[in-house]
Scaffold this motif. Structure first.
Motif, short mmCIF file in Angstrom:
data_model
loop_
_atom_site.label_atom_id
_atom_site.label_comp_id
_atom_site.label_asym_id
_atom_site.label_seq_id
_atom_site.Cartn_x
_atom_site.Cartn_y
_atom_site.Cartn_z
N ASP A 155 0.82 -1.22 0.00
CA ASP A 155 0.00 0.00 0.00
C ASP A 155 0.85 1.27 0.00
OD1 ASP A 155 -2.46 -1.42 0.10
OD2 ASP A 155 -2.22 -1.70 2.25
N VAL A 156 1.90 1.27 -0.81
CA VAL A 156 2.78 2.44 -0.91
C VAL A 156 2.06 3.53 -1.69
CG1 VAL A 156 4.98 3.28 -1.79
CG2 VAL A 156 4.82 0.98 -0.80
N THR A 157 2.18 4.77 -1.23
CA THR A 157 1.42 5.88 -1.83
C THR A 157 2.25 6.83 -2.67
OG1 THR A 157 1.75 7.38 0.04
CG2 THR A 157 -0.12 5.84 0.16
N GLY A 158 3.56 6.80 -2.54
CA GLY A 158 4.40 7.78 -3.22
C GLY A 158 4.65 9.02 -2.39
N LEU A 159 3.94 9.13 -1.27
CA LEU A 159 4.11 10.29 -0.37
C LEU A 159 5.21 10.05 0.65
CD1 LEU A 159 0.32 10.99 0.24
CD2 LEU A 159 1.87 12.30 -1.23
N SER A 163 13.84 7.29 2.06
CA SER A 163 14.38 6.31 3.00
C SER A 163 13.39 5.18 3.30
CB SER A 163 14.80 6.99 4.30
OG SER A 163 13.68 7.65 4.89
N PHE A 164 12.12 5.47 3.20
CA PHE A 164 11.09 4.47 3.48
C PHE A 164 11.21 3.27 2.53
CE2 PHE A 164 6.98 2.83 1.96
CZ PHE A 164 6.45 2.28 3.11
N TYR A 165 11.61 3.52 1.30
CA TYR A 165 11.61 2.46 0.29
C TYR A 165 12.69 1.42 0.55
CZ TYR A 165 8.21 5.29 -2.13
OH TYR A 165 7.06 5.98 -2.43
N THR A 166 13.68 1.77 1.35
CA THR A 166 14.72 0.78 1.70
C THR A 166 14.21 -0.23 2.71
OG1 THR A 166 15.60 2.13 3.51
CG2 THR A 166 16.48 2.54 1.30
N THR A 167 13.09 0.07 3.36
CA THR A 167 12.55 -0.81 4.40
C THR A 167 11.51 -1.80 3.85
OG1 THR A 167 10.70 0.66 5.00
CG2 THR A 167 12.83 1.08 6.04
N LEU A 168 11.16 -1.67 2.59
CA LEU A 168 10.11 -2.51 2.03
C LEU A 168 10.55 -3.97 1.91
CD1 LEU A 168 8.80 -0.20 -0.86
CD2 LEU A 168 7.64 -0.75 1.30
#
Length: 381
Positions: A155-159, A163-168
């Protein structure tokens, strides 16, 4: 003027930055204005012919933030008006930036639009994930399955911050990926992206460039209109200028002064030809990539100590985006030429366009004819 005033009254409350808009009556099958215009500039059949183009492509125009329908009248957005100006210096990166930062789900184009629903900016999410993979792992590509497993399932929003994307962490997405595939094929028209099914590739030169791109792709969170048509007109306004186009143009190494000092559409063309990722595709999928298409010189025999001397020449009109044919043995509309022939071809193009008073070629056929014309005039000794 009468039509413009009539539309202004019909759409009371549609406040935008533009006082006047281009409008046309809704076409009918017997007199389809859009079909006449679009068929002149596009090889698409716009099938079936017993339907109007607007009936079949209304959602496409809406998703691209170009036009919508108000009370039976097709109304162009401010963005569409800017792109339609003969003197515009907006290149593909400029347009794609506006699209990426304004297009969201659930879109006002689709049924059930509600201006209070949470927003997801899918293009921003995809590019941020790709940039994150490059910055942290050195990876330059993601697949369609990655988008399903990492972005949709989480449920990634692009907002989120980069740094958040490294935790996916990936999850097993079981849904239909046809729409995400079509979306990434479309956004591969960014000069720094390339599509080769099933992967989207990042084609940049440094981590600094990646961070600059991320900084320029910020989702636009503006007050939303309850009326879907008013919201589409709103999304098609507020064009932010040419910052991204200027950034990607600055990465180009000069080949010839007259080309790099020309219009942005010509620089877009040159930028495409110098794409390292496109060259990788070409040399991997062409039978004789070392042969010059213009003079027939075998560059491997002439320069046995050098590899990949051949440069790419784009046969499409100068402002057209590149399309990579995956699963085939060639790259459509790209030919390999030696550096001397490449430079000479651009000079021939400039001479021909200046003589005609044209800014660009009017069609693929015209561009191909001029290329062949130049090829026939080569003097081989």
């Amino acid at each position: 003027m009468f039509v413009v005033r009539r539309i202004s009254r019909i759409r009371a409350g549609y406040q935008t930055t533009s006082k006047r808009r281009r409008v046309i009556p809704k076409p009918n099958v017997g007199d389809d204005t859009l079909r006449k215009i679009l068929s002149k500039y596009s090889p698409r059949p716009f099938a079936p012919v017993n339907y109007t183009v607007w009936r079949n492509y209304k959602r496409v125009f809406g998703c691209l933030l170009l036009a919508t329908e108000v009370a039976g009248i097709i109304v162009c957005t401010d963005l569409c008006n800017i792109l339609a100006k003969e003197s515009n210096e907006v290149d593909i990166d400029d347009y794609m930036r506006h699209f990426a930062t304004n297009f969201y789900y659930p879109s006002p184009v689709f049924d059930g639009y509600n201006c209070t629903d949470p927003q997801t900016f899918p293009v921003i999410a995809i590019i941020k994930f790709l940039l994150s993979e490059y910055l942290t792992k050195g990876k330059t590509s993601i697949t369609v399955d990655d988008i399903g497993n990492y972005l949709i399932e989480n449920d990634v929003t692009g907002l989120e911050p980069l740094s958040f994307y490294t935790t996916l962490t990936p999850r097993d997405f079981k849904g239909d990926l046809r729409q995400p595939r079509e979306l990434i094929r479309f956004i591969s028209q960014f000069s720094f992206l390339k599509w080769n099914n099933p992967s989207l590739y990042l084609d940049i030169s440094s981590k600094e460039e990646a961070l600059q791109i991320e900084n320029l792709l910020t989702p636009q969170l503006n007050p939303r209109r309850a009326d879907a048509n008013a919201e589409l007109l709103n999304l098609g306004s507020g064009f932010q200028g040419t910052a991204l186009g200027d950034l990607t143009i600055s990465q180009i190494a000069e080949i010839e002064t007259e080309f790099t000092e020309g219009s942005k559409t010509r620089v877009t063309h040159l930028r495409t030809e110098r794409s390292s990722k496109l060259k990788d595709f070409y040399f991997s999928n062409t039978s004789y990539p070392h042969i010059c298409n213009m003079c027939s010189m075998d560059t491997e025999k002439r320069y046995p100590w050098a590899k990949h001397i051949i440069e790419l020449h784009h046969l499409l009109p100068l402002s057209s985006p590149v399309k990579v044919d995956s699963g085939k043995t060639s790259i459509k509309d790209i030919v390999g030429v030696c550096p001397t022939c490449h430079r000479a071809t651009h000079k021939y193009y400039s001479k021909w366009l200046n003589a005609k008073g044209f800014k660009d070629f009017q069609s693929y056929e015209e561009a191909l004819n001029v290329y062949n014309e130049a090829k026939q005039q080569i003097v081989l000794t």
